[in-house]
Design a protein around this motif. Structure first.
Motif, short mmCIF file in Angstrom:
data_model
loop_
_atom_site.label_atom_id
_atom_site.label_comp_id
_atom_site.label_asym_id
_atom_site.label_seq_id
_atom_site.Cartn_x
_atom_site.Cartn_y
_atom_site.Cartn_z
N VAL A 55 -62.70 40.13 -3.80
CA VAL A 55 -61.68 39.82 -2.78
C VAL A 55 -62.03 38.49 -2.13
CG1 VAL A 55 -60.79 40.50 -0.51
CG2 VAL A 55 -61.06 42.23 -2.32
N VAL A 57 -61.85 36.64 0.98
CA VAL A 57 -61.60 36.95 2.38
C VAL A 57 -61.22 35.67 3.11
CG1 VAL A 57 -62.62 37.81 4.52
CG2 VAL A 57 -63.16 38.92 2.34
N ILE A 70 -60.87 42.90 7.90
CA ILE A 70 -60.29 41.80 7.12
C ILE A 70 -58.79 41.84 7.35
CG2 ILE A 70 -59.90 40.90 4.78
CD1 ILE A 70 -62.59 42.48 4.09
N THR A 71 -58.24 40.76 7.91
CA THR A 71 -56.80 40.75 8.22
C THR A 71 -56.02 39.89 7.22
OG1 THR A 71 -57.20 38.96 9.78
CG2 THR A 71 -57.12 41.19 10.68
N GLU A 72 -56.74 39.10 6.43
CA GLU A 72 -56.08 38.37 5.35
C GLU A 72 -57.06 38.22 4.19
OE1 GLU A 72 -54.62 34.45 6.27
OE2 GLU A 72 -53.85 34.13 4.23
N GLY A 73 -56.68 38.76 3.06
CA GLY A 73 -57.54 38.67 1.88
C GLY A 73 -56.67 38.71 0.64
N TYR A 74 -57.24 38.23 -0.47
CA TYR A 74 -56.50 38.19 -1.73
C TYR A 74 -57.38 38.70 -2.86
CZ TYR A 74 -53.44 35.27 1.02
OH TYR A 74 -52.60 34.82 2.02
#
Lengths: 194, 194
Positions: A55, A57, A70-74
């Motif tokens: 991920v 992060v 984690i408020t934004e991850g890909y």
């Protein structure tokens, strides 16, 4: 799950469909392999784990007195295979894929960097292979990486973009099902290497 | 980074402090090991990767025509060591930790399930060890897992909760620094196993 008005909860239904589609026992190949690896570890037969999904992060929030969120991850593309570990002193490394296709295994299921990784592992003396499940037949095959590579390479020289089901039946090894080792791939490794 | 009014950007400053604190070259141990592993792979010496940090994904948002976004996730405790792979036909597995402590390595840096994992790997014939850096001295040591275990266990029988710096100097192996292999641990493996 049926609701009083006779309609299914949409998200529950799609989850169920997805899960049931992969295996008539309602378990995905990944779930079966994870359960198998837990059994192998608890019986001290082998130490093999699935690698976590990588991920990226981007944003983390740190609430006071609570765990970081984690408020934004890909999701990132893995650079290796998903599973590795050790069995009878040997390094073991494999990738697992299932297909709903009835007649062939599409090569697009495997990424080129995974092939490069598997070639390196094989060159360095590891036991390297693919686990391929045809979910429609609920049949799971062990295909040695060395057997797989020529099919992979052929697609760039005018060859097919998939491996026929019959080829996998003939050049692979059907992995037996055991109650505790649902995808008992060590049985094939024993047969091939020991 | 200094701003016109003479104040530092707060978040940049804290990141820099964190990074500089670990090593006088401004690289963390993790960065040094990752660079080393990239070199080992590109030179085809060994295939060793850091495992991704496990993330418990709770919520994912799927924007149209864009990549899925994780909007709620949590870092999970890893159940294994951070690094593994293959070198000269052997399975290699290790954990890496750095401490700012000048006199000892606190055992609290390693979790019990990691010790259990390392014991299993050693039992199954893997090359298993810790890489410990004393960042104040910029010294990095290789400690075989078999050497580490008694110190770990002693803490539960009235022993110390840390290993003295001198003990690590005497029972471990100083890992040489190379330009391309910044933490050249394969040199120690060669010495101990081949």
């Amino acid at each position: 799950m049926r609701y009083p008005n006779g309609q299914k909860n949409k998200s529950m239904a799609s989850k169920k469909t997805r899960s049931m589609g992969f295996s008539n026992r309602g378990m995905t190949l990944e779930e079966d392999i994870n359960a198998t690896n837990v059994f192998y570890r608890s019986a001290d037969k082998a130490v093999i784990h699935k690698k976590p999904t990588p991920v990226q992060v981007v944003n983390v929030h740190y609430p006071k007195r609570s765990a970081a969120v984690i408020t934004e991850g890909y999701f990132k593309q893995p650079s290796t295979t998903d599973y590795n570990g050790i069995y009878r002193d040997r390094h073991v490394d494999f990738e697992a894929k299932e297909t709903k296709n009835k007649t062939r295994f599409p090569l697009a299921n495997i990424h080129e960097h995974q092939i490069k990784h598997m070639q390196s592992i094989a060159n360095h003396g590891g036991i390297c292979f693919l686990i391929i499940r045809f979910s429609v037949y609920n049949e799971t095959y062990y295909m040695p990486a060395e057997t797989f590579f020529p099919y992979w390479e052929a697609q760039f020289n005018g060859g097919k973009k998939s491996i026929p089901y019959e080829t996998i039946q003939n050049t692979g090894y059907r992995i037996p099902f055991h109650y505790q080792a649902r995808v008992h791939y060590l049985a094939i490794i024993d047969q091939l290497y020991f």
